[in-house]
Design a protein around this motif. Structure first.
Motif, short mmCIF file in Angstrom:
data_model
loop_
_atom_site.label_atom_id
_atom_site.label_comp_id
_atom_site.label_asym_id
_atom_site.label_seq_id
_atom_site.Cartn_x
_atom_site.Cartn_y
_atom_site.Cartn_z
N VAL A 27 -13.24 39.79 -83.70
CA VAL A 27 -13.71 40.34 -82.22
C VAL A 27 -12.65 41.07 -81.61
O VAL A 27 -11.53 40.57 -81.38
N VAL A 125 -17.75 36.14 -71.54
CA VAL A 125 -18.03 35.79 -72.92
C VAL A 125 -16.65 36.00 -73.68
O VAL A 125 -15.94 37.03 -73.64
N THR A 131 -18.89 44.70 -72.30
CA THR A 131 -19.83 44.72 -73.27
C THR A 131 -19.33 45.45 -74.24
O THR A 131 -18.93 46.55 -74.33
N ASP A 132 -19.09 44.57 -75.79
CA ASP A 132 -18.73 45.31 -76.87
C ASP A 132 -19.72 46.08 -77.51
O ASP A 132 -20.63 45.21 -78.20
N VAL A 137 -20.89 41.73 -78.57
CA VAL A 137 -20.41 40.53 -78.02
C VAL A 137 -20.17 40.92 -76.44
O VAL A 137 -19.74 41.99 -75.89
#
Length: 281
Positions: A27, A125, A131-132, A137
């Motif tokens: 991530v 998160v 917001t990726d 993710v």
């Protein structure tokens, strides 16, 4: 307090300072694409660093609040309007409950940052409200009709960072794989003009211009990359990684943009023409 999303424009996402420390899980940090503009927006409304805001691409955002709110818009020359009345550039704006707040399409720049005093308080998160867009993710992209909670953070009195000068070439530090390119290619990279291609987004900027010739032809094992890394795929045309970049890359990185130049790159539209230069020192 709650914010109601009336319209999102071409692209509106939630962003904060990102989620570092999770690369071992695959991530990436993500976070605001133009970090300087993001920090100014929060500073203007008195939010602590790292507070979540809305990142709005090419305007078109429209929201309202069920209680009086304090807002600021940064990043481009887009205009913040309240029931049709325009506010000044990077101005702190008091908004009455029920008023319609809109962000116009900018003439210059790409991404605007709308901060609300108290911050957007959706569930984080992996420790972040960003917001990726590559990994999927983080919070979902806001949609018309969504209601977003606004937090109750204490007011932070701090100086607002100055708006940076966005003129001139993008500054880079060469490496870590500049030795994979010929001396001629390095010279070309630091002198030629490149154009931003339409197939660019928050993951990376694809460039059109002179191809860069490699001095080594073997395969490079995948290795970690960072925001601002300039990776060169087999066609020799560079790609600048932005905030939502992958964790690793399999092509040599010829250089890395300085943080301020990475912010400048975040505001480049398709068709814009750029040059690179070595950072001082």
């Amino acid at each position: 307090m709650r914010m109601r999303v009336l319209r999102t424009g071409p692209m509106t996402v939630l962003k904060d300072a990102g989620r570092p420390g999770h690369a071992y899980q695959g991530v990436a940090p993500s976070g605001a694409v133009d970090r300087g503009a993001y920090a100014r927006a929060n500073a203007l409304v008195g939010n602590p660093p790292g507070t979540a805001v809305l990142e709005c691409t090419l305007g078109g955002l429209r929201v309202s609040f069920d209680e009086p709110a304090v807002l600021a818009l940064t990043g481009t020359d887009a205009v913040l309007t309240v029931d049709g009345t325009p506010a000044g550039a990077e101005e702190v704006v008091q908004v009455a409950a029920g008023a319609t707040v809109a962000v116009t399409m900018p003439r210059r720049g790409l991404r605007s940052y709308l901060a609300v005093r108290g911050g957007i308080d959706v569930p984080p998160v992996l420790g972040s409200r960003s917001t990726d867009q590559l990994a999927g993710v983080g919070p979902a992209r806001p949609a018309p009709g969504d209601v977003l909670p606004i937090g109750d953070l204490p007011l932070v009195e701090s100086g607002t960072p100055a708006v940076p000068d966005r003129q001139g070439p993008l500054e880079v530090d060469l490496g870590p794989r500049d030795d994979w390119f010929t001396a001629s290619a390095i010279g070309t990279f630091l002198s030629a003009e490149y154009a931003i291609l339409p197939a660019s987004n928050a993951v990376g900027l694809r460039l059109d211009g002179p191809a860069l010739t490699r001095s080594r032809t073997e395969e490079l094992p995948s290795e970690g990359v960072v925001r601002g890394a300039v990776q060169v795929p087999p066609d020799g045309r560079p790609i600048i990684f932005q905030a939502d970049h992958p964790v690793t890359g399999g092509y040599p990185v010829i250089a890395v943009l300085t943080p301020s130049s990475a912010d400048r790159a975040a505001q480049l539209r398709p068709g814009a023409r750029i040059r690179f230069t070595r950072a001082p020192g």
